[in-house]
Design an enzyme around this catalytic site. Sequence first.
Site, PDB file in Angstrom:
ATOM      1  N   GLY A 531       6.285 -20.484  25.669  1.00  0.00           N
ATOM      2  CA  GLY A 531       6.814 -21.590  24.893  1.00  0.00           C
ATOM      3  C   GLY A 531       7.419 -21.085  23.598  1.00  0.00           C
ATOM      4  O   GLY A 531       6.981 -20.078  23.045  1.00  0.00           O
ATOM      5  N   VAL A 532       8.452 -21.775  23.148  1.00  0.00           N
ATOM      6  CA  VAL A 532       9.137 -21.384  21.914  1.00  0.00           C
ATOM      7  C   VAL A 532       9.426 -22.637  21.114  1.00  0.00           C
ATOM      8  O   VAL A 532       9.772 -23.676  21.676  1.00  0.00           O
ATOM      9  CB  VAL A 532      10.467 -20.649  22.212  1.00  0.00           C
ATOM     10  N   GLY A 536       7.167 -21.089  16.004  1.00  0.00           N
ATOM     11  CA  GLY A 536       6.947 -19.760  16.553  1.00  0.00           C
ATOM     12  C   GLY A 536       6.858 -19.791  18.060  1.00  0.00           C
ATOM     13  O   GLY A 536       7.366 -20.696  18.709  1.00  0.00           O
ATOM     14  N   LYS A 537       6.196 -18.795  18.623  1.00  0.00           N
ATOM     15  CA  LYS A 537       6.108 -18.664  20.077  1.00  0.00           C
ATOM     16  C   LYS A 537       4.669 -18.838  20.556  1.00  0.00           C
ATOM     17  O   LYS A 537       3.723 -18.677  19.797  1.00  0.00           O
ATOM     18  CB  LYS A 537       6.625 -17.291  20.510  1.00  0.00           C
ATOM     19  N   VAL A 538       4.568 -19.135  21.845  1.00  0.00           N
ATOM     20  CA  VAL A 538       3.267 -19.275  22.482  1.00  0.00           C
ATOM     21  C   VAL A 538       3.171 -18.267  23.618  1.00  0.00           C
ATOM     22  O   VAL A 538       4.093 -18.116  24.409  1.00  0.00           O
ATOM     23  CB  VAL A 538       3.067 -20.699  23.033  1.00  0.00           C
ATOM     24  N   ASP A 649       0.501 -38.998  18.548  1.00  0.00           N
ATOM     25  CA  ASP A 649       1.581 -38.437  19.359  1.00  0.00           C
ATOM     26  C   ASP A 649       1.166 -38.384  20.828  1.00  0.00           C
ATOM     27  O   ASP A 649       1.295 -37.356  21.491  1.00  0.00           O
ATOM     28  CB  ASP A 649       1.957 -37.043  18.853  1.00  0.00           C
TER      29      ASP A 649
END
Length: 878
Positions: A531-532, A536-538, A649
Site C-alpha cells: 500500500g502507498v 508513506g508505505k505499507v 470513517d
Amino acid sequence: MSTGTDIVFFLAFVSAFLSFGLNAAGPDAGPASLMLGCGSDNEAKDADGRTWLPDSKFVSGSNSNQVQAQYQDPALTSEVPYMKARVFTSNTTYKLPAKSKQRYFLRLHFYPSNYGSYNAEQAFFSVVANGVTLLKNFSASITCTATTQAYLIREYALAPLTQDGLEITFAVNTGFAFVNGIELVPIPDDLFEKAAFVGGKADDSIDSKSLNLQTVYRLNVGGSFIGPAKDSGSLGRAWYDDNAYIFGANVGVENVADNNTRIEYKDIPDYSAPVDVYTTTRSMGPDKDININSNLTWVFNQVDVKYMYIVRLHFCDTVFTKPNQVVFTVYINNKTAEPEADVIGWSGGVNKAVYKDYATLLDEKSGGDLWLALHPNPDTMPQYYDSLLNGVEIFKMETSKSLAGPNPKPSEMLEKAEEEQKRNFEESKKKDTGSNNKAHVIGGAAGGAAAAGVVAALCIAVYQRKKRVQGGESHSTSWLPIYGNSHTSAKSSKSNGSRHLSSAAQGRCRRFSFAEMKQATKNFDEANVIGVGGFGKVYKGVIDNGATKVAIKKSNPQSEQGVHEFQTEIEMLSELRHKHLVSLIGFCEEDNEMCLVYDYMSRGTLREHIYKGNKTYLSWKQRLEICIGAAKGLHYLHTGARWTIIHRDVKTTNILLDENWEAKVSDFGLSKTGPDLNKGHVSTVVKGSFGYLDPEYFKRQQLTEKSDVYSFGVVLFEVLCARPALNPNLPKEQVSLADWALHCQRKGILEDIIDPHLKGKVNMESIKKFADTAEKCLSECGVDRPSLNDILWNLEFALQLQEGIEPVATRSDSRTRSDSDDATLRNQEMMAIHYSNLSLGSESDLGEVQPSSSSNNNEAAPDSDSAIFSQIVNPTGR
C-alpha cells in the site's frame, strides 16, 4: 372409632413428615439469601425476576432518607435496585439476619446519580462489615467516572461470622453516604480452601477458608456473559467474557463443546462454576510453531497493590482424553505458578471439571497490573503444543482487617477528554451569556422555566457521558473495568520517552526497534509494499523469527498528516482489545522514523470481496456474518471501551477479513472520543469519506455515535447491492447509493438493485429484515437511528431467517465469478471506487473541508495482498 383413629394417625403422619422435611431441608439448604432494595417501600423484581425486599426494618437510627434517582442511565438494564437509594447523613448501621460460623457473599450496589438535593459527587464514605473495612473514603462517582461505568457492584466473601447477625456500618466522611442495594448470600463451606503460593516452596500455601475476600474479576473465558440468575448453586455470581483482557497478537481461539456434552463435577462441588463456564474454552489454536513462540496472555489492571490475591483458574478439557496430550506452564506476574499443567491428568478424563487456586502478592513494581499467561511446555514431550483455560476468578485478601483501596484515577486520555469537554462547555456558556441576559428582560417567569429546563438537561447530559453497555456481547461489568488491556509485552523494552505519544500509550504497546522493522520487511524491500499513500508505505512482514505475519505501516516523517494519524491510532488501539477490532501489536519510533505493526489480515477488505473485480464472491450467509462481526466491533467502540469512541470513517475498506472470514474494524486515524459531556455530541471539523458521511453531522458539525450508524447503513446497502457508495457513471439520481437505495426501498423495488448473484439463492424475508435495518440506519435525524445493539439484534435475526433454508457451510466456502462478470466489474467500478474513497481532511486540516489531493493513488495495489488495512490500502482517503 376406627375412622377417628385413622384420621388422628393420618394427621400425626403428615405432621411428622413435614417436620422431617423441614429439618432435613434446613441443614442442606442452609440460611436463606437476602436481597434488599435500599430506599424502597415495597417488594420489587429486577430484570432477572429476582425479588428485592424493602430495607426499612433492617436500618437502625433515623438519620437516613429514601430517595429517587432523577435520571436512568441507558446502561441500567433494570430499575431495581438502582433507581432508589437510601441516603445517610450520619453514621448508620444495617443489622441483617445471619448465622454464626457461616460464610456469606455480601454485594453492595451503587448508582451515583442525583437524588433530589443529594448529588453523588459529594458523597465520600466508608463501609465496615464483619469487623473489616470494606470501603474507605469511597466515592462511587469518581470510581464510575474513572472506569466509565454507570453503576458499581462491590462483592465480598466474608469470613465465617463469629456470632449470629451481621452489622454493616456506613460512616460518612464528607457529604453523605448512600447505597442502592444489598445482597447477602450464604457461601458453601468448601467453596474456598487452600491456595498454592506462587514463587514459594512446593508445599507453601495459604488457607483462605477463614479470610475475608473481595471479588476483583470473574470471567467466563472463551464464552459469553452469564448473569446472576444463571449462576450455579443460586450464588448470584456474574461471569463476564474475557475479550477485553486478552493481550497480544495471539488471542487464541474460542471453543464451544457439543450440545450433548455433559460436564462431570468429580472432585469439585457442582456450584464451583456454571456448566457454561466449563463448556467454553480459549486455547491457542492448531499451529504449534506459533504456539511455542507465544503465550496466551490476559492482563488485569487497576488492581490494588500491596495486597495478596487468590487467582482461581477453571479447567475442563472437552477435546482430549489422555494425560500428556496437552501440557503447559502457568505464569502469574511473570512467576511460575504451575510448571506442568495437565488438565486431563488433574481431572481424570475428558469433560471433567477442575480448578486450581494460586496466591500471589502484587507489589508496587507491578504498576497495578496482574498478568496471567499460559505457554506450552515441551519438556514433557506432549502430543500437542497448546494450552487452555475455561474461567478465572481473582480475589483480594484482607490485610490488617481491611480490603479498602484508593479511588481509581482516570486515564490520561480520559482526563484530557474531560478537560477538553469542560473548555467547550465554558466557551458555550460565554456565548450564551448575551442571549441569557435578553431572556431575563423578556420575562422572569419564562426565564425561571428555562433555567429549570437547563438544569434538568444538564443532569441528563452529565449521565450521558457514562458508558452504555447493554445487551449483545457487552454488559456493564459493574465491578470489572471493561476496557481493553494492551500492555507492554515481555519482549518489549520500556519507553525512553517519545515526542509524539503519551507515556500511557507507550506503556501499553510493544515497542520495536527500527532494526527489527528492517529485518521484518527485508530492509523495506519494495517487493513487500502492499500500500502507498500520503503518509508513506505499507509493507508485509514477519516478526518473532518468522512466526507471525504482520502489516507494517511506515510513516513519512515529512507528513504532519501521517504523524497525527499515527498518534491517534496508537492512542486509540493501545487501549482497545476486541475480537472484531484490528489488533495493534506495537510501534517503532526511532531515527525520525515511525512505524505501526498490525495483525496481518490475509483476506483484505470487505469491499474487494463484494465488487472490486475479485474472482470470488460472498454468499449471503457470509455477508451477514461479516456485517454482524463489524457491528460487534463498532458496538464495542460505542459502549464497551473505556470511553465512547466514534470511528468517524466506517466504510467497506475499513472492514477487514482474516483467514476465517471474521470481520475486524480498522483505521482509527480519524476516531474521536465523545460525546461532549454537556451537549451529547462532539463539535468538530467534519471528516470522513464521501458517500458515507452523516448528513446531520455534515450540516451541523456535531458528531455523535449515530454518525457511525449512518455510515454503517451505507455499508449494509453496499453489501446488499454490490455497488460502491458513490458511482458517478450512473444517472444523477443513482450516483449516491444511500439516496438510491432509500428511494427503491420506499418504492418497494429494492429487489431490482440487489446483487444479481443473490437472486433466487436467499430467503427474501432475511433480505427484507436486512434492508429495513439499513433503511433505519439512514434516517435523516440521528435520534431516529437504531443503536448498534438494535442493529446487531436485527442482523442476527436476518441470519436466523437465512439459516432456516441454507445448509451450514464453512466461512471459507466461496463461489467463482465468471470472467465476463470480472471484466465488467473492473471496467465499471474503478472510477466509482475512486470517488467513494475521497475523504475529508485530517485533524491538521482545521481551516477547511476538502477532498484529499492525493486520492488518485487509491488503487495503487491491486493484488490480493494489497488490502491489508482500510486506510493502508487506500491511505489517501483522508
